[in-house]
Design a protein around this motif. Structure first.
Motif, mmCIF file in Angstrom:
data_model
loop_
_atom_site.group_PDB
_atom_site.id
_atom_site.type_symbol
_atom_site.label_atom_id
_atom_site.label_comp_id
_atom_site.label_asym_id
_atom_site.label_seq_id
_atom_site.Cartn_x
_atom_site.Cartn_y
_atom_site.Cartn_z
ATOM 1 N N GLY A 42 0.877 4.042 -2.737
ATOM 2 C CA GLY A 42 0.156 5.347 -2.679
ATOM 3 C C GLY A 42 1.297 6.556 -2.934
ATOM 4 O O GLY A 42 1.214 7.090 -3.427
ATOM 5 N N THR A 43 2.108 6.191 -2.647
ATOM 6 C CA THR A 43 3.133 6.673 -3.644
ATOM 7 C C THR A 43 3.311 7.144 -4.508
ATOM 8 O O THR A 43 3.539 8.198 -5.311
ATOM 9 N N LEU A 77 1.035 -0.854 -0.001
ATOM 10 C CA LEU A 77 -0.002 -0.232 -0.364
ATOM 11 C C LEU A 77 0.788 1.337 -0.059
ATOM 12 O O LEU A 77 0.780 2.199 -1.003
ATOM 13 N N GLY A 78 1.776 0.823 0.584
ATOM 14 C CA GLY A 78 2.894 2.576 0.579
ATOM 15 C C GLY A 78 3.220 2.791 -0.577
ATOM 16 O O GLY A 78 3.658 4.285 -1.202
ATOM 17 N N THR A 132 -2.902 6.944 -1.272
ATOM 18 C CA THR A 132 -2.371 5.903 -0.216
ATOM 19 C C THR A 132 -3.894 5.943 0.482
ATOM 20 O O THR A 132 -4.742 4.974 0.358
ATOM 21 N N TRP A 175 -6.142 2.455 0.010
ATOM 22 C CA TRP A 175 -6.707 1.257 0.754
ATOM 23 C C TRP A 175 -8.346 1.698 1.204
ATOM 24 O O TRP A 175 -8.820 0.102 1.346
#
Length: 264
Positions: free
Chosen positions: A117-118, A113-114, A160, A164
């Motif tokens: 999202g980034t 996810l990081g 992000t 999610w």
């Protein structure tokens, strides 16, 4: 000399319309992504993920350029480079697609996810500043670096959170609530980035600040993504499981089976 810059040439009409388009794109994208999770590795799952990415990407891009309709520079014509503007649309769809497919196939684990999202957030920021690079004012556009960095951080956080939500929220009302928040976050990123802008004009330039021809061109370019969002909305509305949510749809099917069995 620095010209007077405004984001609200038409009052609150453009910010509200921009927010609504961002929210619509987010809502369609979240419902499509939710629908894909049952068979994300199948052809139908890929199709739903693709439609979700296109919906979110078009929503973000449409939000940006509807908001830009309200952008004016006192003493200058405001125009846009067509190719650069269209490139920003492709970037918006592509970076959202990368993020959506990452979480769609690999889940919303913290690391994945990081990364997703980034990447998506940086891509959304790139879309925004590509769109600004398409801006033609007859002067020089300057940016406050601190405010630009703040807008990038907002974009990453918003992306992000959106990714999610795409894989974690399935209830219809929760999705709508998340879409409202996402629309606000994307709009906040846009107006934060725009607050970093100053425009220097050549002394003596007294051109009007509105150009009907350029505005018409921008509206024509907006027609394509808005049509895509309309078609996506029709597809979503004709899929009961997307509208109701998997649980509600299954319960509805179960009640129908009971009635059919009972001969009602």
């Amino acid at each position: 000399m620095n010209a007077t810059v405004s984001e609200f040439h038409y009052g609150m009409i453009t910010p509200i319309a921009a927010y609504l388009m961002a929210t619509l794109g987010a809502a369609l994208g979240l419902r499509c992504t939710t629908r894909s999770l049952r068979n994300a590795r199948g052809e139908r799952g890929i199709a739903w993920l693709t439609l979700g990415a296109v919906s979110i990407g078009c929503g973000i891009w449409t939000m940006h350029f509807i908001a830009m309709i309200g952008f004016s520079v006192q003493g200058a014509l405001v125009g846009y480079d067509t190719l650069m503007t269209l490139l920003s649309l492709l970037v918006a769809i592509a970076v959202v697609a990368v993020g959506v497919f990452l979480v769609g196939f690999r889940g919303a684990g913290p690391l994945n996810l990081g990364v997703a999202g980034t990447f998506t957030g940086l891509g959304v920021a790139a879309m925004h500043y590509l769109g600004m690079a398409a801006l033609q004012t007859g002067g020089t556009v300057h940016y406050d670096l601190t405010t630009v960095l703040l807008s990038v951080v907002i974009a990453v956080v918003a992306a992000t959170a959106a990714l999610w939500a795409a894989v974690s929220i399935s209830a219809v009302w929760a999705t709508l609530g998340a879409s409202l928040v996402m629309g606000g976050a994307v709009s906040l990123m846009h107006y934060t980035g725009m607050s970093a802008v100053t425009v220097s004009l050549v002394s003596g330039n007294s051109a009007p600040s509105a150009d009907t021809g350029q505005l018409s061109l921008l509206l024509i370019m907006l027609a394509g993504p808005m049509t895509v969002l309309l078609l996506a909305g029709v597809i979503v509305m004709f899929d009961p499981e997307v509208v109701l949510g998997q649980g509600d749809w299954n319960r509805k099917q179960a009640r129908r089976s009971v009635r059919e069995t009972a001969g009602v």
